[in-house]
Design a protein around this motif. Structure first.
Motif, short mmCIF file in Angstrom:
data_model
loop_
_atom_site.label_atom_id
_atom_site.label_comp_id
_atom_site.label_asym_id
_atom_site.label_seq_id
_atom_site.Cartn_x
_atom_site.Cartn_y
_atom_site.Cartn_z
N TRP A 1 -15.11 3.24 -0.53
CA TRP A 1 -14.84 1.81 -0.36
C TRP A 1 -14.99 1.04 -1.67
O TRP A 1 -14.68 -0.15 -1.73
CB TRP A 1 -15.74 1.25 0.74
CG TRP A 1 -15.53 2.00 2.01
CD1 TRP A 1 -14.50 1.86 2.90
CD2 TRP A 1 -16.33 3.07 2.51
NE1 TRP A 1 -14.62 2.77 3.92
CE2 TRP A 1 -15.74 3.53 3.71
CE3 TRP A 1 -17.51 3.69 2.05
CZ2 TRP A 1 -16.28 4.57 4.47
CZ3 TRP A 1 -18.05 4.73 2.80
CH2 TRP A 1 -17.44 5.16 3.99
N THR A 2 -15.45 1.71 -2.71
CA THR A 2 -15.49 1.11 -4.05
C THR A 2 -14.07 0.87 -4.56
O THR A 2 -13.82 -0.10 -5.29
CB THR A 2 -16.24 2.04 -5.03
OG1 THR A 2 -17.54 2.31 -4.50
CG2 THR A 2 -16.37 1.41 -6.41
N GLU B 1 -5.93 3.76 -5.01
CA GLU B 1 -6.55 4.27 -3.79
C GLU B 1 -6.97 5.73 -3.98
O GLU B 1 -6.60 6.39 -4.94
CB GLU B 1 -5.62 4.11 -2.60
CG GLU B 1 -5.39 2.65 -2.24
CD GLU B 1 -4.75 2.46 -0.88
OE1 GLU B 1 -4.77 3.40 -0.06
OE2 GLU B 1 -4.22 1.37 -0.63
N LYS C 1 -20.46 2.73 -3.97
CA LYS C 1 -20.20 2.39 -2.58
C LYS C 1 -19.22 3.37 -1.92
O LYS C 1 -18.50 3.02 -0.98
CB LYS C 1 -19.64 0.97 -2.47
CG LYS C 1 -20.60 -0.12 -2.92
CD LYS C 1 -21.75 -0.31 -1.93
CE LYS C 1 -22.61 -1.50 -2.31
NZ LYS C 1 -23.71 -1.73 -1.34
N LYS D 1 -13.86 -4.43 -11.39
CA LYS D 1 -12.68 -4.50 -10.53
C LYS D 1 -11.43 -3.94 -11.22
O LYS D 1 -10.67 -3.18 -10.61
CB LYS D 1 -12.43 -5.95 -10.11
CG LYS D 1 -11.26 -6.14 -9.16
CD LYS D 1 -11.15 -7.59 -8.72
CE LYS D 1 -9.98 -7.79 -7.76
NZ LYS D 1 -9.87 -9.21 -7.31
N TYR E 1 -18.01 -3.45 16.13
CA TYR E 1 -16.78 -3.19 15.40
C TYR E 1 -15.64 -2.88 16.36
O TYR E 1 -14.52 -3.39 16.21
CB TYR E 1 -16.99 -2.02 14.43
CG TYR E 1 -15.83 -1.79 13.48
CD1 TYR E 1 -15.74 -2.50 12.28
CD2 TYR E 1 -14.83 -0.87 13.78
CE1 TYR E 1 -14.68 -2.29 11.41
CE2 TYR E 1 -13.77 -0.66 12.92
CZ TYR E 1 -13.70 -1.37 11.73
OH TYR E 1 -12.64 -1.17 10.87
N ALA F 1 -15.42 -2.68 -2.63
CA ALA F 1 -16.72 -3.06 -2.08
C ALA F 1 -17.66 -3.68 -3.10
O ALA F 1 -18.61 -4.38 -2.71
CB ALA F 1 -17.38 -1.84 -1.45
N ARG G 1 0.82 -1.21 0.00
CA ARG G 1 0.00 0.00 0.00
C ARG G 1 0.86 1.26 0.00
O ARG G 1 0.34 2.37 -0.14
CB ARG G 1 -0.93 0.01 1.21
CG ARG G 1 -1.76 -1.26 1.35
CD ARG G 1 -3.19 -1.07 0.92
NE ARG G 1 -3.39 -0.63 -0.43
CZ ARG G 1 -3.46 -1.45 -1.49
NH1 ARG G 1 -3.32 -2.74 -1.35
NH2 ARG G 1 -3.68 -0.96 -2.69
N PRO H 1 -9.78 0.30 -4.21
CA PRO H 1 -8.92 -0.53 -3.37
C PRO H 1 -8.46 0.26 -2.15
O PRO H 1 -8.42 1.49 -2.20
CB PRO H 1 -7.75 -0.87 -4.31
CG PRO H 1 -7.76 0.18 -5.36
CD PRO H 1 -9.20 0.58 -5.54
N PRO H 2 -8.17 -0.42 -1.04
CA PRO H 2 -8.05 -1.88 -0.95
C PRO H 2 -9.36 -2.62 -0.68
O PRO H 2 -9.39 -3.84 -0.72
CB PRO H 2 -7.08 -2.07 0.21
CG PRO H 2 -7.37 -0.90 1.09
CD PRO H 2 -7.68 0.25 0.18
N THR H 3 -10.46 -1.89 -0.39
CA THR H 3 -11.70 -2.56 -0.01
C THR H 3 -12.40 -3.23 -1.19
O THR H 3 -12.85 -4.38 -1.08
CB THR H 3 -12.67 -1.55 0.65
OG1 THR H 3 -12.01 -0.92 1.74
CG2 THR H 3 -13.92 -2.26 1.15
#
Length: 270
Positions: free
Chosen positions: A236-237, A257, A233, A249, A100, A243, A42, A239-241
């Motif tokens: 969070w759409t 990011e 989303k 992708k 959480y 979603a 990252r 990376p890294p998530t």
């Protein structure tokens, strides 16, 4: 005599080696095996060495990180200040009914306990509502928040303001507040995107000023012009998530990011 001299030289070399091992520079910390390959991957987007140099991190500082999550930045900062300074992880509060928090705080505590290089990390609890003091008043040289301030903003302006007020209280006069977060373009409606994970730089600057801070510098080190900040989303759409899973992708991996602002504030000395 020659043998004694050789032994003395050997001992001196060994002593200098020990000193070098204990004195971890920022560059060494970024490259350290303490960090997983996943976390190092990252660095391309998070630029830890450049970011912390911009904020002015030095080995003798007391540094507080707000909500360090799984410890991505802990692995970098804690070893640097371990000998001459202190790293304080202002983590989630315990004893709440927030699942959480209850899941991730113990994971972080175990990570610190089981990683010798991070063992000097001091863990405190912080939440604007439950535990508003992240560190003793006037104890910190630097307070940092990475991709995090938007979490408080998503709840309310008041929650974010209380967080910045707490950071101001924790810092010594002349101390630094460093903020990195997902940047919402100024032309978009802030309220419409409040739950997107993005936040306007102007909103953060205004709240920091209200808390008493002075903006001294901004950096584009974590900027990404490919990010348009408008996704199904939210942030969070990307990376890294990722979603959306496999949906588009390749497109989101190509963007990378999020686009981020990097801001350096100070607590005035007067």
């Amino acid at each position: 005599m020659k043998t004694i001299l050789n032994l003395a030289i050997t001992a001196a070399i060994a002593a200098s080696s020990i000193t070098a091992v204990h004195a971890t520079t920022l560059q060494e910390a970024v490259k350290s095996e303490v960090r997983s390959d996943k976390n190092k991957s990252r660095d391309e987007f998070r630029n830890p060495q450049q970011t912390l140099n911009f904020f002015g991190l030095t080995e003798d500082m007391t540094v507080v990180e707000i909500w360090p999550g799984g410890g991505w930045y802990t692995e970098v900062i804690s070893p640097v200040v371990a000998e001459k300074g202190k790293f304080v992880a202002a983590h989630f509060p315990s004893g709440t009914d927030v699942g959480y928090f209850n899941k991730h705080l113990p994971k972080y505590q175990a990570k610190i306990k089981n990683t010798p290089a991070l063992s000097k990390t001091e863990i405190t609890e912080f939440h604007p509502k439950f535990s508003p003091d992240m560190a003793p008043a006037g104890s910190a040289d630097m307070v940092l928040t990475f991709r995090n301030l938007h979490n408080f903003y998503m709840t309310s302006d008041e929650m974010m303001q209380t967080t910045l007020d707490s950071a101001f209280k924790a810092l010594k006069p002349g101390g630094v507040l460093g903020v990195v977060d997902h940047k919402l373009p100024e032309n978009l409606d802030a309220e419409a995107f409040r739950q997107s994970g993005y936040i306007k730089q102007s909103v953060v600057e205004a709240a920091a000023k209200k808390a008493g801070f002075k903006l001294v510098a901004s950096s584009g080190v974590n900027a990404n012009p490919l990010d348009q900040a408008q996704y199904e989303k939210g942030v969070w759409t990307l990376p890294p998530t990722l979603a959306l899973g496999d949906k588009d992708k390749a497109k989101y991996l190509a963007i990378g990011e999020s686009n981020r602002f990097t801001l350096k504030f100070v607590k005035p000395t007067l």
